[in-house]
Write a protein that holds these residues in place. Structure first.
Motif, PDB file in Angstrom:
ATOM      1  N   LEU A   1       2.081  24.750  -7.362  1.00 34.99           N
ATOM      2  CA  LEU A   1       1.764  24.794  -5.936  1.00 34.99           C
ATOM      3  C   LEU A   1       2.143  23.493  -5.236  1.00 34.99           C
ATOM      4  O   LEU A   1       2.674  23.508  -4.117  1.00 34.99           O
ATOM      5  CB  LEU A   1       0.279  25.100  -5.752  1.00 34.99           C
ATOM      6  CG  LEU A   1      -0.146  26.511  -6.185  1.00 34.99           C
ATOM      7  CD1 LEU A   1      -1.655  26.623  -6.248  1.00 34.99           C
ATOM      8  CD2 LEU A   1       0.421  27.556  -5.233  1.00 34.99           C
ATOM      9  N   LEU A   2       1.877  22.361  -5.874  1.00 35.35           N
ATOM     10  CA  LEU A   2       2.259  21.088  -5.267  1.00 35.35           C
ATOM     11  C   LEU A   2       3.780  20.949  -5.204  1.00 35.35           C
ATOM     12  O   LEU A   2       4.320  20.392  -4.231  1.00 35.35           O
ATOM     13  CB  LEU A   2       1.653  19.922  -6.055  1.00 35.35           C
ATOM     14  CG  LEU A   2       0.132  19.792  -6.007  1.00 35.35           C
ATOM     15  CD1 LEU A   2      -0.335  18.628  -6.863  1.00 35.35           C
ATOM     16  CD2 LEU A   2      -0.362  19.613  -4.571  1.00 35.35           C
ATOM     17  N   GLY A   3       4.486  21.460  -6.217  1.00 38.91           N
ATOM     18  CA  GLY A   3       5.944  21.423  -6.182  1.00 38.91           C
ATOM     19  C   GLY A   3       6.514  22.277  -5.071  1.00 38.91           C
ATOM     20  O   GLY A   3       7.454  21.873  -4.373  1.00 38.91           O
TER      21      GLY A   3
ATOM     22  N   LEU B   1       3.734  16.260  -2.788  1.00 41.14           N
ATOM     23  CA  LEU B   1       4.112  15.578  -4.021  1.00 41.14           C
ATOM     24  C   LEU B   1       3.438  14.213  -4.147  1.00 41.14           C
ATOM     25  O   LEU B   1       3.280  13.701  -5.257  1.00 41.14           O
ATOM     26  CB  LEU B   1       5.634  15.413  -4.096  1.00 41.14           C
ATOM     27  CG  LEU B   1       6.434  16.709  -4.250  1.00 41.14           C
ATOM     28  CD1 LEU B   1       7.931  16.417  -4.221  1.00 41.14           C
ATOM     29  CD2 LEU B   1       6.068  17.431  -5.536  1.00 41.14           C
ATOM     30  N   PHE B   2       3.044  13.614  -3.020  1.00 38.09           N
ATOM     31  CA  PHE B   2       2.349  12.330  -3.077  1.00 38.09           C
ATOM     32  C   PHE B   2       1.022  12.452  -3.815  1.00 38.09           C
ATOM     33  O   PHE B   2       0.515  11.460  -4.343  1.00 38.09           O
ATOM     34  CB  PHE B   2       2.090  11.792  -1.673  1.00 38.09           C
ATOM     35  CG  PHE B   2       3.326  11.467  -0.882  1.00 38.09           C
ATOM     36  CD1 PHE B   2       4.546  11.266  -1.504  1.00 38.09           C
ATOM     37  CD2 PHE B   2       3.265  11.365   0.500  1.00 38.09           C
ATOM     38  CE1 PHE B   2       5.685  10.972  -0.778  1.00 38.09           C
ATOM     39  CE2 PHE B   2       4.399  11.065   1.236  1.00 38.09           C
ATOM     40  CZ  PHE B   2       5.608  10.865   0.597  1.00 38.09           C
TER      41      PHE B   2
ATOM     42  N   ASP C   1      -2.901  16.267 -19.271  1.00 35.51           N
ATOM     43  CA  ASP C   1      -3.094  17.218 -18.170  1.00 35.51           C
ATOM     44  C   ASP C   1      -2.219  16.836 -16.984  1.00 35.51           C
ATOM     45  O   ASP C   1      -1.638  17.712 -16.324  1.00 35.51           O
ATOM     46  CB  ASP C   1      -4.570  17.256 -17.758  1.00 35.51           C
ATOM     47  CG  ASP C   1      -5.459  17.810 -18.853  1.00 35.51           C
ATOM     48  OD1 ASP C   1      -5.384  19.026 -19.114  1.00 35.51           O
ATOM     49  OD2 ASP C   1      -6.217  17.035 -19.447  1.00 35.51           O
ATOM     50  N   TRP C   2      -2.130  15.531 -16.694  1.00 29.43           N
ATOM     51  CA  TRP C   2      -1.279  15.105 -15.583  1.00 29.43           C
ATOM     52  C   TRP C   2       0.186  15.416 -15.885  1.00 29.43           C
ATOM     53  O   TRP C   2       0.920  15.860 -14.992  1.00 29.43           O
ATOM     54  CB  TRP C   2      -1.421  13.602 -15.332  1.00 29.43           C
ATOM     55  CG  TRP C   2      -0.546  13.158 -14.202  1.00 29.43           C
ATOM     56  CD1 TRP C   2      -0.838  13.209 -12.875  1.00 29.43           C
ATOM     57  CD2 TRP C   2       0.794  12.654 -14.308  1.00 29.43           C
ATOM     58  NE1 TRP C   2       0.226  12.746 -12.139  1.00 29.43           N
ATOM     59  CE2 TRP C   2       1.242  12.400 -12.984  1.00 29.43           C
ATOM     60  CE3 TRP C   2       1.644  12.378 -15.373  1.00 29.43           C
ATOM     61  CZ2 TRP C   2       2.511  11.882 -12.715  1.00 29.43           C
ATOM     62  CZ3 TRP C   2       2.909  11.866 -15.109  1.00 29.43           C
ATOM     63  CH2 TRP C   2       3.330  11.631 -13.797  1.00 29.43           C
ATOM     64  N   ALA C   3       0.607  15.192 -17.128  1.00 31.34           N
ATOM     65  CA  ALA C   3       2.004  15.447 -17.485  1.00 31.34           C
ATOM     66  C   ALA C   3       2.357  16.925 -17.290  1.00 31.34           C
ATOM     67  O   ALA C   3       3.446  17.253 -16.808  1.00 31.34           O
ATOM     68  CB  ALA C   3       2.263  15.018 -18.931  1.00 31.34           C
ATOM     69  N   ARG C   4       1.431  17.800 -17.636  1.00 30.03           N
ATOM     70  CA  ARG C   4       1.678  19.228 -17.434  1.00 30.03           C
ATOM     71  C   ARG C   4       1.792  19.555 -15.953  1.00 30.03           C
ATOM     72  O   ARG C   4       2.666  20.330 -15.539  1.00 30.03           O
ATOM     73  CB  ARG C   4       0.548  20.039 -18.070  1.00 30.03           C
ATOM     74  CG  ARG C   4       0.486  19.938 -19.597  1.00 30.03           C
ATOM     75  CD  ARG C   4      -0.820  20.473 -20.124  1.00 30.03           C
ATOM     76  NE  ARG C   4      -0.972  21.901 -19.852  1.00 30.03           N
ATOM     77  CZ  ARG C   4      -2.122  22.562 -19.967  1.00 30.03           C
ATOM     78  NH1 ARG C   4      -3.220  21.896 -20.306  1.00 30.03           N
ATOM     79  NH2 ARG C   4      -2.176  23.842 -19.724  1.00 30.03           N
ATOM     80  N   THR C   5       0.922  18.939 -15.152  1.00 31.71           N
ATOM     81  CA  THR C   5       0.975  19.175 -13.709  1.00 31.71           C
ATOM     82  C   THR C   5       2.273  18.639 -13.118  1.00 31.71           C
ATOM     83  O   THR C   5       2.936  19.315 -12.321  1.00 31.71           O
ATOM     84  CB  THR C   5      -0.231  18.503 -13.027  1.00 31.71           C
ATOM     85  OG1 THR C   5      -1.433  19.046 -13.568  1.00 31.71           O
ATOM     86  CG2 THR C   5      -0.206  18.737 -11.528  1.00 31.71           C
ATOM     87  N   ALA C   6       2.640  17.414 -13.496  1.00 29.37           N
ATOM     88  CA  ALA C   6       3.848  16.796 -12.951  1.00 29.37           C
ATOM     89  C   ALA C   6       5.097  17.578 -13.355  1.00 29.37           C
ATOM     90  O   ALA C   6       6.007  17.795 -12.536  1.00 29.37           O
ATOM     91  CB  ALA C   6       3.955  15.345 -13.420  1.00 29.37           C
TER      92      ALA C   6
ATOM     93  N   LEU D   1       9.528  21.266 -11.879  1.00 27.81           N
ATOM     94  CA  LEU D   1      10.252  22.512 -12.122  1.00 27.81           C
ATOM     95  C   LEU D   1      10.157  23.454 -10.916  1.00 27.81           C
ATOM     96  O   LEU D   1      11.133  24.124 -10.564  1.00 27.81           O
ATOM     97  CB  LEU D   1       9.700  23.191 -13.376  1.00 27.81           C
ATOM     98  CG  LEU D   1       9.974  22.469 -14.705  1.00 27.81           C
ATOM     99  CD1 LEU D   1       9.306  23.206 -15.861  1.00 27.81           C
ATOM    100  CD2 LEU D   1      11.473  22.330 -14.952  1.00 27.81           C
ATOM    101  N   ALA D   2       8.980  23.513 -10.278  1.00 29.67           N
ATOM    102  CA  ALA D   2       8.827  24.372  -9.099  1.00 29.67           C
ATOM    103  C   ALA D   2       9.697  23.868  -7.952  1.00 29.67           C
ATOM    104  O   ALA D   2      10.362  24.652  -7.257  1.00 29.67           O
ATOM    105  CB  ALA D   2       7.357  24.421  -8.677  1.00 29.67           C
TER     106      ALA D   2
END
Length: 510
Positions: A232-234, A244-245, A262-267, A272-273
């Protein structure tokens, strides 16, 4: 949380309908009117007011010369009626009325003049495609209307109304997401629904798309779904860059809590999005895709920026001095980027050094607010970015309403200034004075957020748990997680994880 018990503004507003809720009233038993539904109803009213505020700019008149209906922007209507919306001129300015595909279609602005230059769609891909789809929907509407099945109008009016419908829906999604994220204080979402900024700027541009993605991204993180949050952020970053900020505050808090996986998965999901939306356009139409970045690099200090305020009040020529046509303000770009990075470093320091780990919404608000304050561009509708973050970060109703009123009022002197002196418009000093006042109020909000970070007992969200203070109800995996890395005055301190007893250990004798 009962607002009429805890918020003086809500207490005063309840007087016409009988005053605050009674101490023995039954709460939560109504079959329909939940806090979320009340907030959504308020938002529909606010959005209707916002649409009527812009409606004067989509009025039509019959041109006796051309014998056709045309948009009635005579006598400087957008500024005298204060109804200006970017959506209306963009329909033709971005060549959406020609049927061409964004980022592929090019045209020449100022053709035949020394300032002639090639142009493409200047918006990020998701926002550009949003405009193109709405233009196609407008074409389809008009085709059906010609058969007598639907009411009709000139194309730009249909385009505006279709765009406004989706933008209104995006703001309703924003309210829904904030209400779910602030689950212990759902009534706070009413501030977003009744915001004066909503009534003025919901349809000024396409920014409610980004607020919807940012708010749902934070909700997904609060629900401990880091991959969905990243997606969603992407997508929000593909509409406007600011969602993205929010990965920055997440990174610092995850470092402090030792939840970097967890952050790495989100980032990764966010990258990718964003790439899924951008890469096809990037490879198919590289020059058109680059236009957004190219045009933003060329922009000088916006009228709403602090750089312009200083320049106008002091006579300062700016970091780059006088620039010619299409010259890049290199120093201005560099200084604004450096100041933002320094502010981000300050936010990171606060996040790692504060006695109690800050809440995610607090840091997100600080990052976006400092970006707007240090950036060379603060378009008026950008203030919508702060509304959901402010409600989550510092839900003090009177203070937030005061800021939103001041920020919304900047629109009036801005429109009057754009009229020009020759048409009895306001001098620029009036407009800039309101800009300074708005910036000072935003800075005061940032100071309040920092104060509550260092004095967590003053944080209304942390006090929402009654006798037991809360950590971060919207923090997801961060909520209640122990610290692993903190920053002391003398350096970093690593907090070791709690030791686990050996599997074959025997219980101590009693």
């Amino acid at each position: 949380m009962v607002p009429t018990w805890t918020e003086p503004l809500a207490t005063a507003a309840s007087a016409p309908i009988g005053g605050p809720l009674g101490r023995h009233a039954a709460i939560g038993r109504h079959w329909f009117w939940t806090p979320l539904r009340v907030a959504l109803l308020l938002a529909v009213i606010g959005l209707a007011i916002g649409w009527f505020g812009k409606a004067a700019c989509v009025q039509q008149y019959f041109n006796e010369g051309t014998k056709e209906l045309e948009l009635d922007w005579r006598s400087n209507r957008p500024f005298t009626a204060m109804c200006y919306s970017d959506i209306i001129p963009l329909y033709s300015a971005e060549r959406l009325n020609t049927g061409g595909f964004p980022y592929q279609t090019s045209w020449v602005d100022d053709e035949g003049k020394p300032t002639a230059h090639v142009r493409y769609m200047e918006y990020p891909v998701l926002t550009g495609m949003f405009q193109w789809v709405n233009a196609k929907l407008a074409d389809g509407w008009l085709a059906i209307a010609d058969a007598g099945w639907l009411p009709t109008g000139i194309p730009v009016t249909i385009f505006f109304d279709i765009s406004a419908f989706w933008l209104a829906l995006a703001w309703l999604v924003t309210i829904w997401a904030v209400a779910r994220t602030a689950r212990l204080r759902p009534w706070d979402a009413a501030l977003i629904a009744a915001s004066p900024l909503l009534m003025v700027h919901a349809f000024t541009n396409f920014d409610t798309l980004a607020t919807a993605f940012a708010a749902t991204g934070l909700l997904a993180w609060a629900r401990r779904r880091p991959v969905l949050a990243g997606i969603l952020l992407g997508l929000g970053g593909a509409a406007k860059l600011y969602p993205l900020f929010l990965l920055g505050p997440l990174l610092v808090l995850c470092l402090r809590a030792g939840r970097t996986r967890d952050w790495a998965r989100t980032a990764l999901a966010a990258i990718l999005a964003w790439a899924a939306v951008n890469v096809p356009i990037m490879f198919a139409f590289p020059r058109g895709w680059w236009e957004f970045f190219h045009r933003n690099s060329l922009r000088a200090a916006d009228p709403d920026s602090l750089y312009n305020v200083v320049s106008q009040f002091t006579g300062w020529a700016g970091f780059d001095g006088p620039l010619g046509f299409q010259e890049t303000p290199v120093w201005l770009n560099g200084v604004s980027a450096l100041l933002f990075l320094l502010c981000c470093a300050g936010v990171a320091f606060i996040a790692l050094q504060a006695p109690v780990r800050p809440r995610l919404a607090q840091l997100c608000f600080l990052v976006v607010a400092t970006f707007l304050l240090t950036n060379k561009v603060w378009s008026p509708q950008y203030s919508l970015w702060l509304v959901p973050l402010a409600v989550l970060a510092v839900p003090r109703w009177r203070i937030l309403l005061a800021w939103m009123v001041v920020d919304a009022l900047v629109w009036a002197p801005r429109m009057a200034f754009y009229l020009g002196d020759d048409k009895k418009g306001l001098p620029i000093d009036w407009f800039l004075s309101f800009v300074v006042l708005r910036d000072l109020v935003v800075i005061a909000l940032c100071v309040l957020v920092v104060y509550e970070i260092y004095h967590p007992a003053r944080d209304l969200v942390r006090r929402g748990g009654g006798d037991t203070p809360l950590d971060d109800p919207g923090g997801g995996v961060l909520d209640g997680a122990p610290d692993r890395l903190t920053l002391l005055v003398t350096g970093f301190r690593r907090t070791p994880p709690p030791e686990k007893p050996p599997e074959n250990a025997k219980p101590a004798a009693i």
